[in-house]
Design an enzyme around this catalytic site. Sequence first.
Site, PDB file in Angstrom:
ATOM      1  N   LYS B  76       0.862  -1.189   0.000  1.00 30.43           N
ATOM      2  CA  LYS B  76       0.000   0.000   0.000  1.00 30.43           C
ATOM      3  C   LYS B  76       0.897   1.238   0.000  1.00 30.43           C
ATOM      4  CE  LYS B  76      -3.961   1.952   2.589  1.00 30.43           C
ATOM      5  NZ  LYS B  76      -4.879   1.758   3.739  1.00 30.43           N
ATOM      6  N   SER B 151      -9.875   1.989   2.918  1.00 24.95           N
ATOM      7  CA  SER B 151      -8.962   2.754   2.098  1.00 24.95           C
ATOM      8  C   SER B 151      -7.959   1.893   1.323  1.00 24.95           C
ATOM      9  CB  SER B 151      -8.180   3.734   2.967  1.00 24.95           C
ATOM     10  OG  SER B 151      -7.356   3.044   3.880  1.00 24.95           O
ATOM     11  N   SER B 175     -10.210  -0.520   6.977  1.00 24.93           N
ATOM     12  CA  SER B 175      -9.588  -0.313   5.662  1.00 24.93           C
ATOM     13  C   SER B 175      -8.920  -1.529   5.056  1.00 24.93           C
ATOM     14  CB  SER B 175      -8.566   0.827   5.744  1.00 24.93           C
ATOM     15  OG  SER B 175      -9.231   2.062   5.761  1.00 24.93           O
TER      16      SER B 175
END
Lengths: 480, 486
Positions: B76, B151, B175
Amino acid sequence: MSWEVVIGLEIHVQLNTTSKLFSGSKLSTGAEPNTQASLVDLGMPGTLPVVNKEAVRKAALFGLAINADICRHSVFERKNYFYPDLPKGYQTTQLDKPIVGAGVVEVQLESGEKKVVRIHHAHLEEDAGKSLHEDFHGMTGIDLNRAGTPLIEVVTEPDMSNAEEAVAFAKKLHAIVTSIGICDGDMSQGNMRFDVNVSIRKPGEPLGTRTETKNLNSFRFMERAIKLEVERQIDVLEDGGEIVQETRLYNGDTHTARSMRSKEDANDYRYFPCPDLLPVEITDADLDALKAAMPELPDARKARFIADYQLSEYDADLLSGDLATAAFFEGATKAGGDAKLAANWVMGELAAKLNAEEKAIGESPVSAEQLGQLIARLKDGTISSKIAKQVFEACWAGEGDPDVVIEAKGLKQMSDSGELEKIVDDIIANNAPQVEDYRNSDDDKRKKKIGFFVGQAMKATQGKANPQQLNQLLKQKLDQ
Amino acid sequence: MHTKTLTELKAGLANGDFSSRELTEHFLARIKQFDGELNSFVTVTEQQALAQADAADQAIAAGQTGLLTGLPIAHKDIFCTEGVRTSCGSKMLDSFIAPYTATVVNKMASEGAVMLGKTNMDEFAMGSSNETSYYGPVKNPWDLERVPGGSSGGAAACLGARLAPAATGTDTGGSIRQPAALNNITGLKPTYGRVSRWGMIAFASSLDQAGPMGQSAEDCALMLQAMAGHDHRDSTSLNQKVDDYLGALKEDISGLTIGIPEEFFPDTLDGAIADNSRAAIRELEKLGAKVVSVSLPSIKLSVPAYYVIAPAEASSNLSRFDGVRFGHRCDDPKDLEDLYKRSRSEGFGDEVKRRILVGTYALSAGYYDAYYRRAQQVRRLIRDDFARAFEKVDVLMGPTAPETAFKLGAKKDDPVSMYMADVFTIGVNLAGLPALSMPTGFINGLPTGTQVIGNYFREGQILNVAHKYQQVTDWHRQLPTFGGEQ
């Protein structure tokens, strides 16, 4: 009816730890800008603080030194505000649960009176960096070497009622933090910085509105800034005005102060507990270890100086306060074998010389051992006190140990009485009118007039004559 | 190769079925082919990946392998990676080349992992749809008109479409788990403090936790083994021994007590969502688990408490983006205030600004007690609710998200409805517990997930529950049509 002055202090004490409060960067003085600033100090995204245990230990030691309660679970909070030299946009500090709770400091005033100043609390926090406004052509330079330097902020109750008391307290605090070895105490380097809260009122009335004068970095400036502010407040009130709660800046060079910001401009700092740090735990065992390792405190040292060296209260006070001074005095005493002489030299010649050259005692070119040697030579009659000053100057100038200087310059006192007698005889023979005059004078006048012959003898011996021996000899010869 | 789980690929590498270079090239080619449409990567680090793959092949040849040697993984874009742009999905950090590497990335690299690139995400991890990213929304591979969740939307989508065999994510309020549910993958949020936060750009420090996202619980166990552990640079990382997660998958689950919080099946919940999770729980019952009903009465306060605490911390964490030292800086600032105002106004997107404003307000003088302090009290109540439940049960289960992937743009102008996407996941973050989401069936061709919540440091146990389920079901093996020949 006269005004009553109420003073409270906030003092930032820079801890002399090896590394910063929340990063492994070394504390720096004089390093190239931003060379002592790590990722954490730069506030890089994703970095996290780790509290420096040495700083915690030193803060707790201070708490014990002022008989304060030590918070067992003190909490770091974030004080949020934007400033270019505050890299994270917040300062990590303490608010609700500071490491050091209420304590007391006893201060000896010049009048001999004792004054107790209560400490409200002391908390650990990180220093900001520095903004550099010169040499950047309309821009501001940022140096983050200082960012993250550990400080304790000591906050007093408003217990002082004039500048002298405030200065006496500040000096005592300096003595404590240097004695326990948590701060280098170098004011010129900003190791201690004072914020002064001042208000005035008529006796019996509630507290007046206070102003805060920030960042005073010498005892002298602090004293002058307080006096200036008290005068200003009196003028304002006596002219029917009102005191505005504000932060003021004092300029020591011009001896003027100006308003920096008023209460209305004050930031809302939005304090909240720092989620990156756990509460700082201090156990009974930690406290026991700190107590066991507590260095001698100024009060105890003063008592010891009086008892062990038979110093007067006044001398003991002056010599025991600052750890470096105390250590110098004890070193000189040990080497010289005479505490009284050592005290006189440290407080007299040495202090004057340091003052004149704006040097700290740690920077003295004459070491405690050298001063001790000088004292030893005084004591054993090798040199006179007048010559001693000459030797001291030479040592100060780096010409070597006192024994080396005395030898090299031939400053040994003339102890051969036969040699001195011959010189005295010559002087008497060569100055018949003065001898005549002396002999015709009464005892009182003779005491003055003998000075001429002493002077001649000293000149002839280049000051090496033993003054007592010379006096005795002259009297003996002139009075016969 | 891309239909194999990470665990299977590990075996394939060990067997010499293919090299790490071949494997890496295969996924890089898939990214090239499909990510134009999916938009799941912000940066693809092709050269570095190939260099790491070659090094891995040498290590395999020399018999010096780590847990993840030669396995491609997508990180990420919230994790700092030295020399590689670390954008956090924001214009603010569009030009930010991190000067150091996050612990999570370092630990996985030291176990031999190959980094494919950095995945797209909601800006500063603030969002549940991946629509707040400066780099544009990520599409859901199961329906390109729908969001992948957020997210960690890029991570979940690239994994769902098998553009990477595994990915890292972070979870502040759901997330990892919510996008895992929406993309038919398995994702684990570990106990707060189990995985180091050093180098992970902070959103809400007391809630943020990195975790693995994989095709199966077994994959997650393998990755967590490499990610977990104490880090002296993170004071909130816990100095506790790391369990043997792969070993935990061998434990028997008969006699396990599953608690069903009634609050996770409210009357208002979509019946199909509830049915899928209930069906999953029944499978586990068949494997010998007992099911009891429990209550978490304070959990209904988790969304409001979260939307005070998380923005409050974020408002402070994001203060460092001021245009002074790194990140976006406005052109020709007139003065300091102008520099701050324009750099931040230009650098941050709307959702980030909204949360900074909310957080700033919640911490303001006069409001602190009513909001921040109150929210912290609620947080304690929620933690206590979970603690009481775990006196009676081993794990808690319920739906991960209240609905399947919604259409792009559907909730753009309704932040509160967007916040409700995390209604089942947020309580876990407030309590600091570990939880995973596993695929448990579809509704109208869209994946649904079921959450398994464990007690502190019981990652091994919840991974095992999911693993046992995945051994008797094949939901996690289902692939979207997007991504070509499957």
